[in-house]
Design a protein around this motif. Structure first.
Motif, short mmCIF file in Angstrom:
data_model
loop_
_atom_site.label_atom_id
_atom_site.label_comp_id
_atom_site.label_asym_id
_atom_site.label_seq_id
_atom_site.Cartn_x
_atom_site.Cartn_y
_atom_site.Cartn_z
N GLN A 169 0.81 -1.21 0.00
CA GLN A 169 0.00 0.00 0.00
C GLN A 169 0.85 1.27 0.00
OE1 GLN A 169 -3.63 -0.28 2.71
NE2 GLN A 169 -2.33 -1.90 3.57
N ASP A 170 0.21 2.34 -0.44
CA ASP A 170 0.81 3.67 -0.40
C ASP A 170 0.40 4.32 0.93
OD1 ASP A 170 1.74 6.23 -0.76
OD2 ASP A 170 0.24 6.79 -2.26
N LEU A 171 1.25 4.22 1.91
CA LEU A 171 0.97 4.77 3.23
C LEU A 171 2.05 5.79 3.60
CD1 LEU A 171 0.29 1.36 5.06
CD2 LEU A 171 -1.44 2.94 4.17
N THR A 172 1.80 6.54 4.66
CA THR A 172 2.84 7.41 5.22
C THR A 172 3.04 7.02 6.67
OG1 THR A 172 2.18 9.24 3.76
CG2 THR A 172 3.59 9.77 5.64
N LEU A 173 4.25 6.55 6.98
CA LEU A 173 4.57 6.11 8.33
C LEU A 173 5.43 7.16 9.01
CD1 LEU A 173 3.99 3.40 6.66
CD2 LEU A 173 5.34 2.26 8.42
N TYR A 174 5.00 7.59 10.19
CA TYR A 174 5.76 8.52 11.02
C TYR A 174 6.37 7.74 12.18
CZ TYR A 174 3.42 12.26 8.46
OH TYR A 174 2.96 13.09 7.47
#
Length: 387
Positions: A30-35
């Motif tokens: 998936q295209d996610l943004t992880l911080y």
């Protein structure tokens, strides 16, 4: 990728070197943004005649929040007002959630604000939970079962490691002195027999009153393994260096979520751990960047998530089963509410991708945590031994 570092030749890393797709893993494309943020960062874990170079061996947790495309973490000013943050405070930190024992932190109303904030906005979490003692012990078992004559033990490798960890931690000073005597994790080939002989004597001296099939299997395999010519994962290493940095734990996450963006807090040790690598997948570089947490609300939320989970997993590791049962039974309403919220967050995140939630610890720890959060049954051996 943002960087203020001078140009240096980077180490090329292909994603599959650190993360192998498995039939049970899902959701990693998936295209996610992880911080990210982390807690209990031990740097390099070293062993000497004096013992470990850390005063406590709490679990290392790398974690934070996860956003889907076009999703945001909410209005920071609204959160600060709800959280009652002083205007002079530059950012929100885990220390603002609560102090003292874990039991007190778990009942914090501010922790409840954070967990509900995430749930109400459909924000996921991610974490890697590492038991650092278990991590440097497992190579003993892995080295033995790598030999053909002991390959049949592979089916119970986690159980064997679980029992070794349990016995080793009964008398950690003596165990550390033993392995240090043999320059662990660099046991010379000609010293293999004596090392395993002394390890067997240590097991006998610290033998638990109540044993199970894996406990006896551990004793058997250590006794029989004295015939092996070497412990393959314990040769050619630097003596006394138990864990050489935290690189691999960051790389595992980056390489698992190869189509995602990865955003880290601007910390020197983290930057130095990661920035020496150029990580690619099918020729495309996997993006990551470092940002100032004061300017990024998402990193501040990640600080709270990682800080709380670090306290939680260390609590699980250190609390005997009977005490855990008693605490769970007697929790007040605020504590129950936060456990319920944490459960919902984990379930939501697992539905997004089960690889977001990564535990590198013992069977006992996993079982106790699942019991505490998900009301699963405790293994009979935990109740019988009060581990």
């Amino acid at each position: 990728m943002t960087s203020d570092s001078p140009l240096v030749e980077k180490i090329e890393v292909e994603a599959k070197q650190f993360y192998f797709e498995t039939p049970t893993g899902r959701g990693t494309d998936q295209d996610l943004t992880l911080y990210y943020d982390e807690t209990n960062n031990f740097g390099n874990l070293k062993l000497s005649a004096a013992g470990l170079n850390v005063t406590k061996s709490d679990n290392f947790v790398l974690g934070g929040i996860v956003l889907k495309p076009n999703q945001n973490a909410g209005d920071a000013s609204e959160f600060r007002k709800l959280f009652r943050i002083q205007p002079t405070a530059d950012e929100v930190k885990f220390d603002m959630v609560g102090h003292g024992a874990f039991e007190k932190v778990l009942g914090s109303s501010k922790l409840n604000y954070v967990l509900k904030w995430l749930l109400e906005r459909d924000i996921g979490i991610h974490y890697t939970n590492l038991n650092i003692v278990n991590w440097f012990i497992v190579d003993i078992i892995d080295s033995i079962i790598a030999c053909d004559e002991f390959a049949s033990y592979f089916l119970m490798h986690r159980e064997l490691k679980n029992e070794l960890h349990n016995i080793a931690t009964k008398d950690m000073p003596s165990f550390l002195a033993l392995i240090n005597k043999y320059d662990y994790p660099n046991v010379e080939r000609e010293a293999t027999f004596e090392f395993l002989k002394e390890l067997y004597s240590f097991l006998v001296a610290n033998w638990p009153e109540t044993v199970f099939a894996p406990t006896n299997a551990l004793k058997e395999i250590i006794l029989r393994a004295r015939v092996v010519p070497e412990l393959c994962f314990l040769v050619g290493n630097n003596p006394g260096v138990l864990i050489k940095g935290i690189d691999s734990f960051f790389l595992y996450r980056l390489c698992a979520f190869k189509n995602s963006s990865h955003i880290f807090d601007e910390e020197k040790s983290v930057r130095e751990a990661i920035e020496k690598y150029r990580i690619t997948h099918d020729g495309r570089e996997i993006p990551y960047q470092f940002v100032d947490s004061k300017q990024h609300f998402e990193i501040q939320l990640s600080d709270i998530v990682a800080g709380f989970l670090g306290r939680y997993f260390s609590f699980i590791e250190k609390t005997p089963t009977k005490s855990l049962i008693a605490f769970k039974k007697d929790m007040n309403q605020a504590q129950k509410s936060n456990v319920s919220a944490l459960r919902a967050l984990i379930e939501k995140s697992d539905a997004l991708s089960n690889v977001l939630l990564h535990r590198v610890t013992t069977i006992d720890s996993d079982n106790k945590s699942d019991y505490f959060i998900f009301d699963t049954h405790l293994s009979p051996h935990l109740k019988a031994t009060n581990r």
